[in-house]
Design an enzyme around this catalytic site. Structure first.
Site, mmCIF file in Angstrom:
data_model
loop_
_atom_site.group_PDB
_atom_site.id
_atom_site.type_symbol
_atom_site.label_atom_id
_atom_site.label_comp_id
_atom_site.label_asym_id
_atom_site.label_seq_id
_atom_site.Cartn_x
_atom_site.Cartn_y
_atom_site.Cartn_z
ATOM 1 N N GLN A 63 1.380 -1.590 0.174
ATOM 2 C CA GLN A 63 -0.570 0.004 -0.142
ATOM 3 C C GLN A 63 0.744 1.208 0.105
ATOM 4 O O GLN A 63 0.635 2.454 -0.050
ATOM 5 C CB GLN A 63 -1.068 0.120 1.181
ATOM 6 C CG GLN A 63 -1.647 -0.750 1.172
ATOM 7 C CD GLN A 63 -2.878 -0.277 0.032
ATOM 8 O OE1 GLN A 63 -2.711 0.000 -0.335
ATOM 9 N NE2 GLN A 63 -3.996 -1.773 -0.598
ATOM 10 N N ALA B 264 1.995 -4.234 -8.312
ATOM 11 C CA ALA B 264 2.526 -3.290 -9.659
ATOM 12 C C ALA B 264 0.939 -2.777 -9.371
ATOM 13 O O ALA B 264 0.483 -1.918 -10.028
ATOM 14 C CB ALA B 264 2.740 -3.812 -10.416
ATOM 15 N N CYS C 87 -9.764 -7.838 2.285
ATOM 16 C CA CYS C 87 -9.805 -8.704 2.300
ATOM 17 C C CYS C 87 -9.862 -10.306 2.439
ATOM 18 O O CYS C 87 -9.243 -11.771 2.061
ATOM 19 C CB CYS C 87 -8.369 -8.646 2.216
ATOM 20 S SG CYS C 87 -7.688 -8.634 4.265
#
Length: 382
Positions: free
Chosen positions: A184, A202, A327
């Site tokens: 992050q 990326a 997540c």
């Protein structure tokens, strides 16, 4: 209450923490490298040599951006693959020193899954702001039998920056390598030194999906946890998407060049969100450290509101936002990060901005949000 599409303007994507829109430089590099990036870069014929030149150039660019040596950096198929390689390889390389992985209670699920596979882990708690308990961290990493420590550089759910430099000092005193998950923070804020292994993704900085980065500093013992022909140097399992790797490296350079200016601009927009949400939405808690935080991310929780219903309602109004528990959404459990912080987890919304986010986007979001929250509460009889 039935919600209908009531978009007052263009759709606004506000979930850069999951995946930032591709940077224009990344698009250009991706298209330009398709011509020469399809061959196997390990072959000796002309097409292979051209692909090898692209791979070497991308590696050199990314290494320069991160301030490391090219032979310390490896591209992998995703940020998750990079984390798994870092944690499992770091533990395998230090098997003689011990078996324990020390990690914070707010790590990304990829670290927790790797820890579960390994079997022996020690979790260190955080304050209500999401900041690591440094005294507990120091005590944990200096115990006998610790092989590796893992600390996220900034919370992916609430944006709180972690005291990486101080945590690294404790690890250095104990002779324990430190893995930093910088997914992050890369491209947003500098990562303090002192780490032994670093991972990133990326698509978080505006590169394409399917590219992760693993850095293993010289002198760090790392042993591949996967079948391979070189146990001591990370290699991607299978073939890399080379055009995507080239685009990832090019976009990293471009994003870093803009980071300071964008940080100031997005930080001001986040400040506006933090203040306005607290003033216009009753029974709301702004989550995370108000100062030591990422410039583009803000999270808040609305009491008496179902988080999934809130996200769907905002989507129908044209706003793509996420829940801080994204997540672990597949487990249908409350966010382990919010639980560790001891904050409200119901009605949780994570807003994360990017270079394409405008003031108008934020203003429309702030105008719509109070009514959406009130509507859901009214439907629930609140």
């Amino acid at each position: 209450m039935e919600y209908t599409a009531e978009q007052a303007g263009r759709p606004a994507y506000l979930d850069a923490a999951s995946a930032a829109p591709m940077h224009p430089v990344a698009r250009q590099a991706l298209l330009a490298s398709l011509e020469d990036g399809w061959a196997d870069p390990d072959r000796l014929y002309a097409a292979g040599r051209r692909a090898q030149q692209l791979r070497d150039a991308a590696t050199a660019t990314a290494a320069e951006c991160l301030g490391v040596r090219p032979d310390e950096l490896t591209f992998l198929p995703s940020g998750t693959a990079a984390v798994h390689a870092a944690v499992l390889g770091g533990l395998a390389g230090r098997a003689r020193a011990g078996q324990t992985l020390v990690h914070s209670a707010i790590e990304h699920s990829s670290v927790l899954h790797a820890a579960a596979r390994h079997g022996t882990a020690a979790e260190v708690g955080v304050a209500r702001s999401g900041r690591l308990d440094l005294d507990a961290w120091h005590a944990a990493v200096t115990r006998p039998g610790v092989a590796l420590a893992s600390l996220i550089s900034a919370s992916h759910e609430v944006g709180t920056l972690q005291p990486v430099a101080a945590a690294a000092e404790s690890c250095a005193q104990a002779g324990v390598p430190l893995h930093v998950d910088a997914a992050q923070s890369i491209g947003r804020v500098p990562v303090p030194p002192g780490w032994s292994l670093l991972t990133a993704s990326a698509r978080k900085w505006g590169g394409p999906s399917g590219v992760g980065v693993l850095v293993v500093r010289k002198g760090t013992r790392w042993l591949s946890p996967y079948p391979g022909d070189d146990l001591h140097r990370p290699h991607p399992p299978g073939a890399l998407d080379l055009p995507a790797v080239v685009a990832a490296a090019a976009s990293l350079r471009a994003v870093l060049a803009e980071a300071q200016t964008e940080g100031v601009r997005l930080g001001a927009l986040v400040d506006r969100i933090r203040g306005c949400v607290a003033a216009t939405v009753p029974d709301v808690e702004i989550v995370g450290d108000p100062v030591e935080r990422l410039p583009h991310l803000v999270t808040f929780s609305c009491l008496y509101v179902d988080g999934e219903a809130l996200l769907h309602a905002l989507d129908r109004h044209g706003f793509a936002v996420s829940s801080g528990s994204s997540c672990t959404a597949s487990t249908l459990r409350p966010s382990h990060v919010l639980e560790a912080m001891g904050v409200l987890s119901h009605g949780n919304v994570r807003v994360s901005l990017h270079r394409g986010t405008t003031e108008a986007d934020v203003d429309r979001f702030l105008a719509v949000l109070p009514g959406v929250v009130a509507g859901i509460r009214e439907e629930a009889g609140m």
